[in-house]
Scaffold this motif. Structure first.
Motif, PDB file in Angstrom:
ATOM      1  N   ASP A  47       0.790  -1.227  -0.072  1.00  0.00           N
ATOM      2  CA  ASP A  47       0.050   0.041  -0.070  1.00  0.00           C
ATOM      3  C   ASP A  47       0.855   1.358   0.071  1.00  0.00           C
ATOM      4  O   ASP A  47       0.913   2.069  -0.885  1.00  0.00           O
ATOM      5  CB  ASP A  47      -0.902  -0.089   1.201  1.00  0.00           C
ATOM      6  CG  ASP A  47      -2.104   1.117   1.128  1.00  0.00           C
ATOM      7  OD1 ASP A  47      -2.119   1.694   0.312  1.00  0.00           O
ATOM      8  OD2 ASP A  47      -2.506   1.226   2.273  1.00  0.00           O
ATOM      9  N   GLU A  56      -5.035  -4.032   4.725  1.00  0.00           N
ATOM     10  CA  GLU A  56      -5.204  -3.497   3.398  1.00  0.00           C
ATOM     11  C   GLU A  56      -5.349  -4.578   2.344  1.00  0.00           C
ATOM     12  O   GLU A  56      -5.847  -4.379   1.419  1.00  0.00           O
ATOM     13  CB  GLU A  56      -3.750  -2.643   3.213  1.00  0.00           C
ATOM     14  CG  GLU A  56      -3.481  -1.860   4.089  1.00  0.00           C
ATOM     15  CD  GLU A  56      -4.305  -0.396   4.174  1.00  0.00           C
ATOM     16  OE1 GLU A  56      -5.324  -0.451   3.452  1.00  0.00           O
ATOM     17  OE2 GLU A  56      -4.243   0.466   5.310  1.00  0.00           O
ATOM     18  N   HIS A  58     -11.894   2.927   5.601  1.00  0.00           N
ATOM     19  CA  HIS A  58     -10.994   3.891   6.177  1.00  0.00           C
ATOM     20  C   HIS A  58     -11.690   4.923   7.014  1.00  0.00           C
ATOM     21  O   HIS A  58     -11.196   5.676   7.867  1.00  0.00           O
ATOM     22  CB  HIS A  58      -9.889   4.555   5.210  1.00  0.00           C
ATOM     23  CG  HIS A  58      -8.823   3.590   4.974  1.00  0.00           C
ATOM     24  ND1 HIS A  58      -8.902   2.235   4.417  1.00  0.00           N
ATOM     25  CD2 HIS A  58      -7.545   3.787   5.155  1.00  0.00           C
ATOM     26  CE1 HIS A  58      -7.685   1.743   4.557  1.00  0.00           C
ATOM     27  NE2 HIS A  58      -6.706   2.662   4.807  1.00  0.00           N
ATOM     28  N   HIS A  76      -2.417   0.857  12.422  1.00  0.00           N
ATOM     29  CA  HIS A  76      -3.507   1.420  11.347  1.00  0.00           C
ATOM     30  C   HIS A  76      -4.310   0.177  10.909  1.00  0.00           C
ATOM     31  O   HIS A  76      -5.385   0.135  10.541  1.00  0.00           O
ATOM     32  CB  HIS A  76      -2.472   1.934  10.283  1.00  0.00           C
ATOM     33  CG  HIS A  76      -3.466   2.210   8.972  1.00  0.00           C
ATOM     34  ND1 HIS A  76      -4.322   3.418   9.029  1.00  0.00           N
ATOM     35  CD2 HIS A  76      -3.400   1.960   7.928  1.00  0.00           C
ATOM     36  CE1 HIS A  76      -4.733   3.547   7.885  1.00  0.00           C
ATOM     37  NE2 HIS A  76      -4.239   2.512   7.032  1.00  0.00           N
ATOM     38  N   ILE A 120      -8.094  -0.374  10.603  1.00  0.00           N
ATOM     39  CA  ILE A 120      -8.855  -0.463   9.372  1.00  0.00           C
ATOM     40  C   ILE A 120      -9.811  -1.901   9.398  1.00  0.00           C
ATOM     41  O   ILE A 120     -10.705  -1.770   8.817  1.00  0.00           O
ATOM     42  CB  ILE A 120      -7.713  -0.608   8.122  1.00  0.00           C
ATOM     43  CG1 ILE A 120      -7.047   0.656   8.203  1.00  0.00           C
ATOM     44  CG2 ILE A 120      -8.437  -1.123   6.821  1.00  0.00           C
ATOM     45  CD1 ILE A 120      -7.987   1.915   8.130  1.00  0.00           C
TER      46      ILE A 120
HETATM   47 ZN    ZN Z   1      -4.916   2.261   5.241  1.00  0.00          ZN
END
Ligand code: ZN
Ligand code: ADP
Length: 354
Positions: A138, A186, A243, A260, A264
């Protein structure tokens, strides 16, 4: 064999080289796209003892003069004060407009080093060498660089595309388990919006071939970025699936509590539920997303101390409700996504509380 995946942006397209044990070839690869010059190798103190020497040696063998700059690990290094320190070290080391920046590390290093490259002497080239799953699939791709303001995360930044991305899958061997799993937030997001078959594969395989999986995700992201480099046509916005609520959770929980990808994961669960309600996603498909997240030990239910009200307050600080609704990425079917304009506060509340 290393795979070369192009990122076909209109000006200065670049490649992502994905392979095993290719860190020691970094200098060779970089010298194919940049003139040998002075460069700053920016990394953090966890990664430096593991990989900096390999990269330094290969850069020097290719004729680069390397200054290694080591910052503390973690989000606090993405502060403007730190950026100034890094730039000062580069100036002291004699780097100038003909120099380059090499980012060796996870998302934090990629964002920080990319940002430094975007402002140093009004912008110099940079190369990303991502060492976390999140960074490999990502954040190293797409040219978004950023640092934190005292008022919030990633509020300052620039679009500055790398000249090359070198993704050595073997660097993931040393990544702590929690940070490894985080990246699957992700990956599962990519599957949900673009690649239903990948979700099935993830559900079927307990230990997927990492090289193949990373390449597959790089291709997904590369394509979206190439078609919508500056997030103008709405396509790139689809990468925000999960997100909107994920960022609100990061804000409400305070940085440091969730990685993170974990925030998510919680955001994806809510977004899957909203997709069922607003876009006719089948319950079964929504469950598949949730099952995949659980398989990587990612959180799927909110802790009791984060209330819906705190979350909605955090959310409305960075998202504008227009006549009672926000723009929100939904998935009508696994592998497809669109931006819905009629997700209301009530829908959000219901999804968060269920
Ligand atoms: Zn992200
Ligand atoms: P992200 O997960 O967003 O990519 P970071 O850049 O904060 O975030 O990286 C997560 C943590 O993992 C940091 O403490 C970093 O130093 C460490 N780290 C990154 N890559 C590796 C690696 N390949 N091996 C061991 N630790 C790593």
């Amino acid at each position: 064999m290393a795979a070369r995946i192009p990122v076909l942006i209109s000006r200065n397209p670049y490649e992502v080289i994905v392979g095993h044990d290719i860190l020691r070839r970094a200098g060779e690869f970089i010298s194919q796209v940049l003139p040998a010059s002075r460069c700053a190798l920016i990394t953090d103190s966890n990664i430096a003892p593991l990989y900096a020497e390999t990269v330094e040696t290969s850069l020097e063998a290719a004729g680069f003069e390397v200054t290694t700059i080591i910052v503390p690990p973690g989000e606090p290094s993405k502060a403007l004060g730190f950026i100034e320190d890094v730039c000062d070290q580069m100036i002291e080391a004699g780097l100038d407009r003909r120099s380059a920046v090499i980012a060796l590390g996870g998302g934090v290093i990629g964002d920080l080093a990319g940002f430094v490259a975007s402002i140093f002497y009004r912008g110099i080239p940079h190369v990303q060498i991502p060492t976390t799953v999140v960074a490999q699939v990502d954040s190293s791709l797409g040219g978004k660089t950023g640092v934190n303001s005292r008022k919030g995360k990633n509020l300052l930044g620039a679009f500055h595309q790398p000249s090359l991305v070198i993704t050595d899958v073997n660097t993931l061997d040393t990544l702590p388990k929690r940070e490894f799993n985080e990246g699957f937030g992700e990956i599962i997001k990519h599957a949900a919006i673009r690649d239903a078959a990948m979700l099935e594969d993830l559900l079927a395989e307990t230990s997927p071939d990492l090289g193949e999986l990373i390449s597959r995700n790089v291709k997904i992201k590369a394509r979206i970025v190439a078609e919508d480099e500056f997030e103008r046509h709405g396509l790139r916005a689809l990468l925000n699936f999960g997100h909107t609520i994920g960022h609100a959770i990061e804000n409400a929980a305070g940085y440091g509590r969730y990685l993170h990808g974990e925030a998510i994961s919680l955001g994806l669960v809510a977004a899957a539920r909203i997709s069922v309600k607003k876009a006719d996603l089948s319950e079964e498909s929504a469950e598949k997303i949730i099952t995949a997240l659980k398989a990587y030990n990612l959180p799927t239910s909110l802790p009791a101390d984060i209330t819906t009200d705190t979350l909605l307050a955090a959310l409305s600080r960075d998202k504008k409700f227009e006549s009672g609704a926000i723009r929100f990425v939904v998935v009508p079917e696994l592998g497809e996504a669109f931006v819905s304009k009629d997700v209301t506060e009530e829908d959000l509340r219901e999804a968060i509380e269920s």
